[in-house]
Scaffold this motif. Structure first.
Motif, PDB file in Angstrom:
ATOM      1  N   SER A 205     122.522  43.948  18.956  1.00 16.08           N
ATOM      2  CA  SER A 205     123.079  45.039  19.765  1.00 16.08           C
ATOM      3  C   SER A 205     121.992  45.940  20.318  1.00 16.08           C
ATOM      4  O   SER A 205     122.130  46.497  21.414  1.00 16.08           O
ATOM      5  N   ILE A 206     120.915  46.110  19.583  1.00 19.67           N
ATOM      6  CA  ILE A 206     119.801  46.954  20.026  1.00 19.67           C
ATOM      7  C   ILE A 206     118.836  46.171  20.903  1.00 19.67           C
ATOM      8  O   ILE A 206     118.371  46.660  21.934  1.00 19.67           O
ATOM      9  N   CYS A 207     118.527  44.944  20.513  1.00 12.61           N
ATOM     10  CA  CYS A 207     117.639  44.085  21.306  1.00 12.61           C
ATOM     11  C   CYS A 207     118.242  42.685  21.351  1.00 12.61           C
ATOM     12  O   CYS A 207     118.202  41.960  20.357  1.00 12.61           O
ATOM     13  N   PRO A 208     118.844  42.285  22.485  1.00 15.75           N
ATOM     14  CA  PRO A 208     119.568  41.011  22.565  1.00 15.75           C
ATOM     15  C   PRO A 208     118.652  39.797  22.639  1.00 15.75           C
ATOM     16  O   PRO A 208     118.554  39.117  23.657  1.00 15.75           O
ATOM     17  N   HIS A 209     117.968  39.537  21.545  1.00 16.17           N
ATOM     18  CA  HIS A 209     117.101  38.367  21.409  1.00 16.17           C
ATOM     19  C   HIS A 209     117.790  37.382  20.478  1.00 16.17           C
ATOM     20  O   HIS A 209     118.449  37.769  19.501  1.00 16.17           O
ATOM     21  N   VAL A 210     117.656  36.094  20.752  1.00 15.91           N
ATOM     22  CA  VAL A 210     118.345  35.077  19.975  1.00 15.91           C
ATOM     23  C   VAL A 210     117.959  35.112  18.498  1.00 15.91           C
ATOM     24  O   VAL A 210     118.716  34.671  17.635  1.00 15.91           O
ATOM     25  N   ARG A 211     116.793  35.661  18.181  1.00 16.73           N
ATOM     26  CA  ARG A 211     116.359  35.757  16.781  1.00 16.73           C
ATOM     27  C   ARG A 211     117.073  36.867  16.015  1.00 16.73           C
ATOM     28  O   ARG A 211     116.988  36.944  14.791  1.00 16.73           O
ATOM     29  N   ASN A 212     117.771  37.733  16.725  1.00 18.42           N
ATOM     30  CA  ASN A 212     118.428  38.858  16.075  1.00 18.42           C
ATOM     31  C   ASN A 212     119.872  38.548  15.708  1.00 18.42           C
ATOM     32  O   ASN A 212     120.466  37.581  16.193  1.00 18.42           O
ATOM     33  N   LEU A 213     120.448  39.383  14.846  1.00 17.04           N
ATOM     34  CA  LEU A 213     121.784  39.158  14.319  1.00 17.04           C
ATOM     35  C   LEU A 213     122.812  40.049  15.016  1.00 17.04           C
ATOM     36  O   LEU A 213     122.575  41.234  15.233  1.00 17.04           O
ATOM     37  N   LYS A 214     123.956  39.451  15.324  1.00 19.29           N
ATOM     38  CA  LYS A 214     125.052  40.217  15.904  1.00 19.29           C
ATOM     39  C   LYS A 214     125.736  41.043  14.815  1.00 19.29           C
ATOM     40  O   LYS A 214     125.586  40.794  13.622  1.00 19.29           O
ATOM     41  N   ASP A 215     126.497  42.039  15.265  1.00 15.98           N
ATOM     42  CA  ASP A 215     127.099  42.974  14.315  1.00 15.98           C
ATOM     43  C   ASP A 215     127.979  42.278  13.282  1.00 15.98           C
ATOM     44  O   ASP A 215     127.975  42.655  12.095  1.00 15.98           O
ATOM     45  N   ASP A 216     128.751  41.257  13.712  1.00 11.33           N
ATOM     46  CA  ASP A 216     129.625  40.583  12.752  1.00 11.33           C
ATOM     47  C   ASP A 216     128.821  39.770  11.743  1.00 11.33           C
ATOM     48  O   ASP A 216     129.239  39.603  10.587  1.00 11.33           O
ATOM     49  N   GLN A 217     127.634  39.283  12.151  1.00 14.74           N
ATOM     50  CA  GLN A 217     126.774  38.588  11.193  1.00 14.74           C
ATOM     51  C   GLN A 217     126.215  39.563  10.157  1.00 14.74           C
ATOM     52  O   GLN A 217     126.200  39.269   8.957  1.00 14.74           O
ATOM     53  N   ILE A 218     125.755  40.716  10.620  1.00 15.38           N
ATOM     54  CA  ILE A 218     125.256  41.737   9.690  1.00 15.38           C
ATOM     55  C   ILE A 218     126.361  42.158   8.731  1.00 15.38           C
ATOM     56  O   ILE A 218     126.152  42.311   7.519  1.00 15.38           O
ATOM     57  N   GLY A 219     127.584  42.319   9.284  1.00 12.71           N
ATOM     58  CA  GLY A 219     128.721  42.679   8.436  1.00 12.71           C
ATOM     59  C   GLY A 219     129.015  41.621   7.395  1.00 12.71           C
ATOM     60  O   GLY A 219     129.364  41.937   6.248  1.00 12.71           O
ATOM     61  N   ALA A 220     128.852  40.347   7.764  1.00 16.92           N
ATOM     62  CA  ALA A 220     129.106  39.261   6.817  1.00 16.92           C
ATOM     63  C   ALA A 220     128.085  39.266   5.682  1.00 16.92           C
ATOM     64  O   ALA A 220     128.429  39.001   4.524  1.00 16.92           O
ATOM     65  N   ILE A 221     126.826  39.571   6.014  1.00 16.98           N
ATOM     66  CA  ILE A 221     125.800  39.656   4.970  1.00 16.98           C
ATOM     67  C   ILE A 221     126.121  40.786   4.001  1.00 16.98           C
ATOM     68  O   ILE A 221     126.027  40.627   2.775  1.00 16.98           O
ATOM     69  N   ILE A 222     126.524  41.929   4.537  1.00 20.14           N
ATOM     70  CA  ILE A 222     126.876  43.079   3.690  1.00 20.14           C
ATOM     71  C   ILE A 222     128.077  42.749   2.814  1.00 20.14           C
ATOM     72  O   ILE A 222     128.097  43.057   1.613  1.00 20.14           O
ATOM     73  N   ALA A 223     129.082  42.098   3.418  1.00 16.66           N
ATOM     74  CA  ALA A 223     130.289  41.752   2.666  1.00 16.66           C
ATOM     75  C   ALA A 223     129.993  40.815   1.507  1.00 16.66           C
ATOM     76  O   ALA A 223     130.696  40.840   0.484  1.00 16.66           O
TER      77      ALA A 223
END
Length: 244
Positions: A205-223
């Motif tokens: 969301s901050i830097c749209p690079h393919v190496r970065n994680l989308k918000d739902d991916q970050i949420g899944a890691i936290i969950a």
């Protein structure tokens, strides 16, 4: 597994592969190394992860080079614990509360991409016996286990890769999704019975690079009670810098 209230922890560096390619480099103070013992001590680093990365020039699929970097760590990084403030190796859960509480930094050995395991899951178990505790399934491209984020077809885990996930869960090897394709990420979410991490990934969301994680991916890691480390690289952390 809980960390102290405050601790400097860096979950990725390439010191081992650089020392493999340039044997004359000293881990104690070589300026060519972004991470060396002197800098760890000056920065009051409590935990430093040392990635086993196989440069393409060596051939990414050779187990001998994985073991070569394990030996480098044991002889030139872990060896430094013989001197005051030297590096000790984090191996077990009951050592975690000590991180950041001792004068000596702790080292964690990780594997960036399973290419060098040559599709042999016994090699994974051998890595664990030799002190490796974190495994990133891919680097940027495809290997025998999964597709990386730069692989254009965007596939996920292979059948052998799914076996790898199950074995990591069984023996207690922590899985790392940095560099893994998005499809592979979600397959891992469904397969893994244990928490997993992204050792060096930023926010898409901050830097749209393919190496970065989308918000739902970050949420899944936290969950899943995992965690994510930030990558302090301008092209992957700042929207105003061209992402490559």
């Amino acid at each position: 597994m809980s960390m102290p209230d405050w601790c400097v922890a860096d979950f990725h560096c390439d010191a081992l592969s650089k020392m493999l390619m340039q044997p004359a480099l000293s881990f104690e103070d070589a300026s060519q190394l972004d991470v060396n013992l002197q800098r760890m001590q000056e920065g009051k680093v409590g935990l430093q992860a040392f990635a086993i990365y196989l440069p393409e020039v060596l051939g990414r699929g050779k187990f001998e080079h994985v073991m070569g970097q394990v030996e480098l760590y044991r002889k030139r990084v872990e060896r430094s614990q013989e001197r005051p403030g030297g590096t000790q190796t984090l191996l077990w859960r009951d050592q975690v509360p000590l991180v950041g509480q001792t004068d000596s930094p702790w080292g964690l050995v990780t594997l960036e991409g399973v290419d060098g395991l040559e599709g042999n899951l016994f090699y994974l178990e051998l890595c664990y016996q030799m002190g490796v505790r974190v495994v990133g399934i891919t680097w940027n491209y495809a290997n025998w286990a999964a597709d990386g984020v730069m692989e254009k077809r965007g596939s996920g885990l292979t059948e052998k890769g799914k076996e790898l996930v199950h074995l990591c869960n069984q023996i207690g090897m922590l899985l790392d999704v940095s560099h893994l394709s998005e499809k592979g990420f979600w397959e891992l979410v469904d397969l893994s019975k244990r928490p997993f991490i992204a050792s060096h990934s930023n926010s898409y969301s901050i830097c749209p690079h393919v190496r970065n994680l989308k918000d739902d991916q970050i949420g899944a890691i936290i969950a899943r009670e995992g965690g994510s480390g930030l990558r302090l690289c301008p092209g992957l952390s700042n929207r105003r810098v061209k992402c490559r």
